[in-house]
Enzyme design. Structure first.
Site, short mmCIF file in Angstrom:
data_model
loop_
_atom_site.label_atom_id
_atom_site.label_comp_id
_atom_site.label_asym_id
_atom_site.label_seq_id
_atom_site.Cartn_x
_atom_site.Cartn_y
_atom_site.Cartn_z
CG PHE B 101 -2.15 -0.80 1.12
CD1 PHE B 101 -3.30 -0.24 0.59
CD2 PHE B 101 -2.18 -2.13 1.54
CE1 PHE B 101 -4.47 -0.98 0.48
CE2 PHE B 101 -3.34 -2.88 1.43
CZ PHE B 101 -4.48 -2.31 0.89
N GLY B 102 0.27 2.38 -0.23
CA GLY B 102 0.99 3.66 -0.13
C GLY B 102 1.48 3.88 1.29
NE ARG B 108 -4.42 7.04 6.10
CZ ARG B 108 -3.38 7.23 5.26
NH1 ARG B 108 -2.22 7.66 5.71
NH2 ARG B 108 -3.53 7.00 3.98
CG ASP B 173 5.69 -2.44 -10.57
OD1 ASP B 173 5.75 -1.80 -9.51
OD2 ASP B 173 4.94 -2.11 -11.51
N GLY B 237 33.21 -1.79 -25.47
CA GLY B 237 34.50 -1.79 -26.13
C GLY B 237 34.70 -3.05 -26.94
#
Lengths: 407, 407
Positions: B101-102, B108, B173, B237
């Protein structure tokens, strides 16, 4: 120093028959989880990248040092019968053997899966190749770029009408190595329950498709190959989405800005930030498809704003406003960024020849795994210690083997 | 069907609080090793990519299906107190909890690390974010491209003087997800020895540098940022090295050819193959630096040869001659290639809505792990089963919770 009571893989012995990047990246991940990783190298120069990627052709290269931290080095001449015997005795003591030699090489040395299983029935034997056993290309040589070309990665990377591009990271090397590390760890967990080992094999070509599943969703939906993604992503259709030029206009002075298609929150925040609040709610831009149709118009609104700022200023203003945005940092900027040092992403390590070096360790923070970053070993640095500890050989026996060119 | 006695992670319970790609790729890898992965989704549409990436906005998208195979789906409304309670009860029963999640969202909802640890002291709690805790950007939103921009990947990808390019694969991801899977597996192994869990955290930005260590060797050697790699690699190279055009001249009609700098074997084989044996031993080309100085001349020798062949013909002739070479396959060509189906890299699976689909499974062959590829679950398909098996809830209780909008 590492607190050995606090490492995830305490007591796990890994015999590391790998070189270049793909195999070493895999075994290094195991070392960073606390496994005892013994890298077997030929006495004549060892892993080719020690010298081949070195500035002076002598000192161990940064490439070698970056992929072989926290390992021990034992020399073993697989072309001598005594050297092969030592390697096989070590394999008999290992929980895990990992190799990424060319097709069939270890079989010829009597160190293939069946050979090792005969002396170590519960071994986890892990092989990483360019092409899979049974593939039409199984005998072909492969390096990272061959894996990325044949695994579809280059076809989806590059400018829209440009040539196929190889991503900067060696995805076929480290990317495949990570999948093998996951499988080895699964097999180790299983072995604790069953006592049994197993054989693991992975091919770079096959592994590449794992990293491109997102793009395969396009094949499923549309029945055709996706084109090149440029700076966007393949199933795009977002606006704004992409890199926007910033001051002072250098090669990497860009900020990536992305506005979701899912809702209008990012878009409204963006309009507010760039001083165009009158467009919030304007029907011409209120859904993702309409925004995409007006992509040029939107880009033209944004560019003057981004060009007045550095990439970091633009990122910070956007980020604080709740808009997904990121500066295109180059690797020197990242290496010099104090935040990474503070958080231990970059760490200073003393290398016996090069002195203090700033290196990368395992990027995942694990509260229960306290492995300290250690410099990569010098060639053969641990030959005596390991032959004593793993095989019970005396210093004299090792000297004798060394005299014969076996170790 | 999966033989459950023969799976690496038999008996391991994973509570999957992830969405989009990074988290789901991680938990899917655990499912492919045989863990029981229960994905918690909101009852109102579930993981956003079910619909957002769907052709018709309704049917589960190929994107969702590709990243959520072998999982079970439970709906849980985290905005309702009863829904949160169910999620927390499930977390109390899990060996591993994974979330992407963010920043701060699960705290929360009372499902942050400390909350879960209070009811499950030995939990392994794994968090995947865009930016790390303690980073100046820790509160900023991030998606794959933001991780790739800020982690240095875009700066090293693209045409030499072109814009920064995002590699086709979503490396921030899936690439980050793989590093988290490795860490979870290490923590699971450790837990068997110690009985203790731990907290794991990883940030996309930090994880990107792990995949770019090769390029960092340039920063160490030269003290400056490497440029973009185009189709070569950064510390290149070599000549020849890169993509060469083939018949019939389409967007991906190229063969990648690579000749080592380490010795002249590939070079001599190449000269022989393309009908220029008289140049074998010619002093102008006998060391890598001289070859690189004459790169244009060498490329001009090769192009007429490659343009007379298709990419597959060119690859096959080169490969058989012992020269590292690979066709630039596109994803449709790979999806249609019978070899991958024969070897089980692509597998047919029955999806309850879409019917038969050709999907990708775990690309590493594990002789001891026999997890059969299963279709991704429909939204909430396993709510009743899991709430009964994990929590002992009756069908009536589940019905009641459903009535309240909690599950």
């Amino acid at each position: 120093m590492t607190d050995k009571s606090k490492t995830a893989l305490a007591g796990v012995k890994v015999l590391d028959l790998t070189q270049f990047e793909a195999g070493p990246a895999c075994t290094e991940a195991l070392a960073w989880l606390g496994a005892e990783v013994v890298k077997v190298e030929n006495p004549d120069g060892g892993d080719q990248v020690r010298r081949a990627a070195s500035e002076d052709g002598v000192t161990d290269s940064p490439f070698f040092i970056l992929y072989n931290a926290n390992k021990q080095s034992v020399t073993c001449n697989l072309k001598s019968p005594e050297g092969r015997r030592v390697a096989k005795d070590l394999a008999a003591k290992a929980d895990v053997v990992v190799e990424n030699f060319g097709p069939g090489v270890l079989d010829r040395f009597g160190l293939g899966y069946e050979d090792v299983r005969a002396v170590n029935p519960s071994v986890i034997y892990a092989e990483l190749k360019g092409f899979a056993e049974g593939s039409p290309y199984e005998d072909f040589l492969a390096f990272d770029m061959i894996g990325q070309a044949t695994g579809g990665i280059m076809s989806i990377t590059g400018e829209t009408d440009g040539i196929p591009i190889k991503p900067g990271p060696n995805l076929a090397d480290t990317g495949t190595g990570m999948l093998l590390a996951i499988s080895i760890l699964g097999a180790l967990y299983q072995k604790l329950a069953t006592g049994e080992g197993q054989r693991l094999t992975v091919a770079m070509q096959d592994a590449m498709m794992h990293y491109a599943r997102f793009a395969f969703s396009d094949v499923i939906s549309k029945g055709q190959a996706p084109g090149r993604a440029a700076e966007g992503f393949l199933t795009g259709g977002n606006a704004p989405m992409g890199v926007f030029p910033c001051a002072p206009g250098g090669l990497n002075d860009y900020v990536y800005i992305f506005v979701s298609r899912g809702n209008n929150r990012h878009w409204h925040r963006l309009l507010d930030l760039i001083g165009r609040p009158e467009l919030i709610g304007d029907a011409r831009f209120e859904n993702a498809a309409d925004r995409f149709a007006r992509k040029d118009e939107i880009d033209a609104m944004l560019v003057p704003w981004t060009m007045e700022r550095t990439k970091v200023q633009a990122m910070e203003e956007m980020g604080r406003a709740g808009i997904p945005a990121g500066a295109v940092f180059d690797l020197k900027e990242l290496a010099d960024e104090p935040d990474f040092e503070r958080r231990g992403i970059f760490q200073w390590v003393d290398h016996p020849v090069r002195g203090r070096m700033k290196l990368l360790g395992w990027p995942v923070k694990m509260s229960g795994n306290a492995v300290a970053l250690e410099a990569a070993p010098l060639l053969g640095e641990h030959t005596e210690t390991v032959l004593r500890n793993w095989l019970g050989l005396s210093a004299e026996t090792v000297r004798d083997l060394r005299g014969k060119g076996a170790v």
